[in-house]
Motif scaffolding. Sequence first.
Motif, PDB file in Angstrom:
ATOM      1  N   SER A  22       0.825  -1.199   0.000  1.00 41.83           N
ATOM      2  CA  SER A  22       0.000   0.000   0.000  1.00 41.83           C
ATOM      3  C   SER A  22       0.865   1.257   0.000  1.00 41.83           C
ATOM      4  O   SER A  22       1.956   1.278   0.538  1.00 41.83           O
ATOM      5  CB  SER A  22      -0.888  -0.011   1.237  1.00 41.83           C
ATOM      6  OG  SER A  22      -1.553   1.223   1.358  1.00 41.83           O
ATOM      7  N   ALA A  23       0.323   2.320  -0.584  1.00 39.66           N
ATOM      8  CA  ALA A  23       1.070   3.572  -0.663  1.00 39.66           C
ATOM      9  C   ALA A  23       1.146   4.282   0.675  1.00 39.66           C
ATOM     10  O   ALA A  23       1.930   5.201   0.827  1.00 39.66           O
ATOM     11  CB  ALA A  23       0.436   4.483  -1.703  1.00 39.66           C
ATOM     12  N   ASP A  24       0.348   3.876   1.656  1.00 42.51           N
ATOM     13  CA  ASP A  24       0.385   4.611   2.920  1.00 42.51           C
ATOM     14  C   ASP A  24       1.247   3.919   3.974  1.00 42.51           C
ATOM     15  O   ASP A  24       1.138   4.187   5.148  1.00 42.51           O
ATOM     16  CB  ASP A  24      -1.016   4.876   3.451  1.00 42.51           C
ATOM     17  CG  ASP A  24      -1.772   3.587   3.766  1.00 42.51           C
ATOM     18  OD1 ASP A  24      -1.266   2.493   3.417  1.00 42.51           O
ATOM     19  OD2 ASP A  24      -2.859   3.683   4.359  1.00 42.51           O
TER      20      ASP A  24
ATOM     21  N   SER B 197      -1.800   0.026   6.382  1.00 38.07           N
ATOM     22  CA  SER B 197      -0.974  -0.321   5.226  1.00 38.07           C
ATOM     23  C   SER B 197      -0.497  -1.772   5.284  1.00 38.07           C
ATOM     24  O   SER B 197      -0.097  -2.330   4.274  1.00 38.07           O
ATOM     25  CB  SER B 197       0.221   0.619   5.126  1.00 38.07           C
ATOM     26  OG  SER B 197       1.077   0.453   6.238  1.00 38.07           O
TER      27      SER B 197
ATOM     28  N   SER C   2      12.219  -4.427  -1.909  1.00 44.03           N
ATOM     29  CA  SER C   2      10.802  -4.387  -2.208  1.00 44.03           C
ATOM     30  C   SER C   2      10.404  -2.944  -2.505  1.00 44.03           C
ATOM     31  O   SER C   2      10.497  -2.077  -1.624  1.00 44.03           O
ATOM     32  CB  SER C   2      10.011  -4.913  -1.005  1.00 44.03           C
ATOM     33  OG  SER C   2       8.632  -4.705  -1.202  1.00 44.03           O
ATOM     34  N   THR C   3      10.010  -2.716  -3.743  1.00 35.05           N
ATOM     35  CA  THR C   3       9.588  -1.373  -4.144  1.00 35.05           C
ATOM     36  C   THR C   3       8.075  -1.324  -4.194  1.00 35.05           C
ATOM     37  O   THR C   3       7.443  -2.083  -4.924  1.00 35.05           O
ATOM     38  CB  THR C   3      10.182  -1.001  -5.522  1.00 35.05           C
ATOM     39  OG1 THR C   3      11.603  -1.101  -5.440  1.00 35.05           O
ATOM     40  CG2 THR C   3       9.785   0.410  -5.908  1.00 35.05           C
ATOM     41  N   GLY C   4       7.492  -0.439  -3.400  1.00 36.70           N
ATOM     42  CA  GLY C   4       6.050  -0.306  -3.331  1.00 36.70           C
ATOM     43  C   GLY C   4       5.517   0.659  -4.371  1.00 36.70           C
ATOM     44  O   GLY C   4       6.266   1.207  -5.192  1.00 36.70           O
ATOM     45  N   ASP C   5       4.193   0.873  -4.313  1.00 38.19           N
ATOM     46  CA  ASP C   5       3.540   1.818  -5.220  1.00 38.19           C
ATOM     47  C   ASP C   5       4.107   3.226  -5.064  1.00 38.19           C
ATOM     48  O   ASP C   5       4.004   4.042  -5.968  1.00 38.19           O
ATOM     49  CB  ASP C   5       2.031   1.858  -4.948  1.00 38.19           C
ATOM     50  CG  ASP C   5       1.370   0.520  -5.227  1.00 38.19           C
ATOM     51  OD1 ASP C   5       1.958  -0.277  -5.993  1.00 38.19           O
ATOM     52  OD2 ASP C   5       0.282   0.276  -4.672  1.00 38.19           O
ATOM     53  N   ASP C   6       4.693   3.487  -3.906  1.00 39.52           N
ATOM     54  CA  ASP C   6       5.271   4.799  -3.622  1.00 39.52           C
ATOM     55  C   ASP C   6       6.631   5.000  -4.278  1.00 39.52           C
ATOM     56  O   ASP C   6       7.201   6.073  -4.217  1.00 39.52           O
ATOM     57  CB  ASP C   6       5.404   4.978  -2.108  1.00 39.52           C
ATOM     58  CG  ASP C   6       5.938   3.703  -1.449  1.00 39.52           C
ATOM     59  OD1 ASP C   6       6.958   3.157  -1.930  1.00 39.52           O
ATOM     60  OD2 ASP C   6       5.326   3.250  -0.477  1.00 39.52           O
ATOM     61  N   GLY C   7       7.187   3.936  -4.896  1.00 36.10           N
ATOM     62  CA  GLY C   7       8.467   4.041  -5.577  1.00 36.10           C
ATOM     63  C   GLY C   7       9.673   3.962  -4.663  1.00 36.10           C
ATOM     64  O   GLY C   7      10.805   4.127  -5.121  1.00 36.10           O
TER      65      GLY C   7
END
Length: 140
Positions: free
Chosen positions: A2-4, A79, A121-126
């Motif tokens: 999740s981005a949060d 998250s 691990s790269t999330g949606d937040d980059g």
Amino acid sequence: MSADRPLPGDVVDDAIDQPFWDACNDSVLLVYRCNTCGTSYWPAGSCTTHGMSDMGWVPAAGTGQLHTWTVVHQRYSRSFTDDDKIVAVIKLDEGPFFHTNLIDTHADDLKVGLPVKVTFSTGDDGVALPMFRLSGPPQQ
Ligand SMILES: [Zn+2]
């Protein structure tokens, strides 16, 4: 993810650690080393013998051994919505202890001393976060 999720810099801007997070985006794990005696530290700090005068970030092997772990069943953030998290302490081959998540394994399969290897691990937040996975059988 999740981005949060909590991210580096959410608590405090930390210029000394920025090279560490920049390297994670290039899939490189860094340790903070005293250039006088070669002792490695994580997180960044001063050498217990030589202080802060000649410290710098250097690439680590990205390998180590499982030192200890706990399984987190309680969701402390919205998250964290997937399976139980294994929060582990890894003894890096360079010496420092590194707190992280152990992924792609089950807690029932874990033993102290298992060899581990870093992954990012790269999330949606980059943002790339260093995590570890098992890399082979226990070392005797
Ligand atoms: Zn030193």
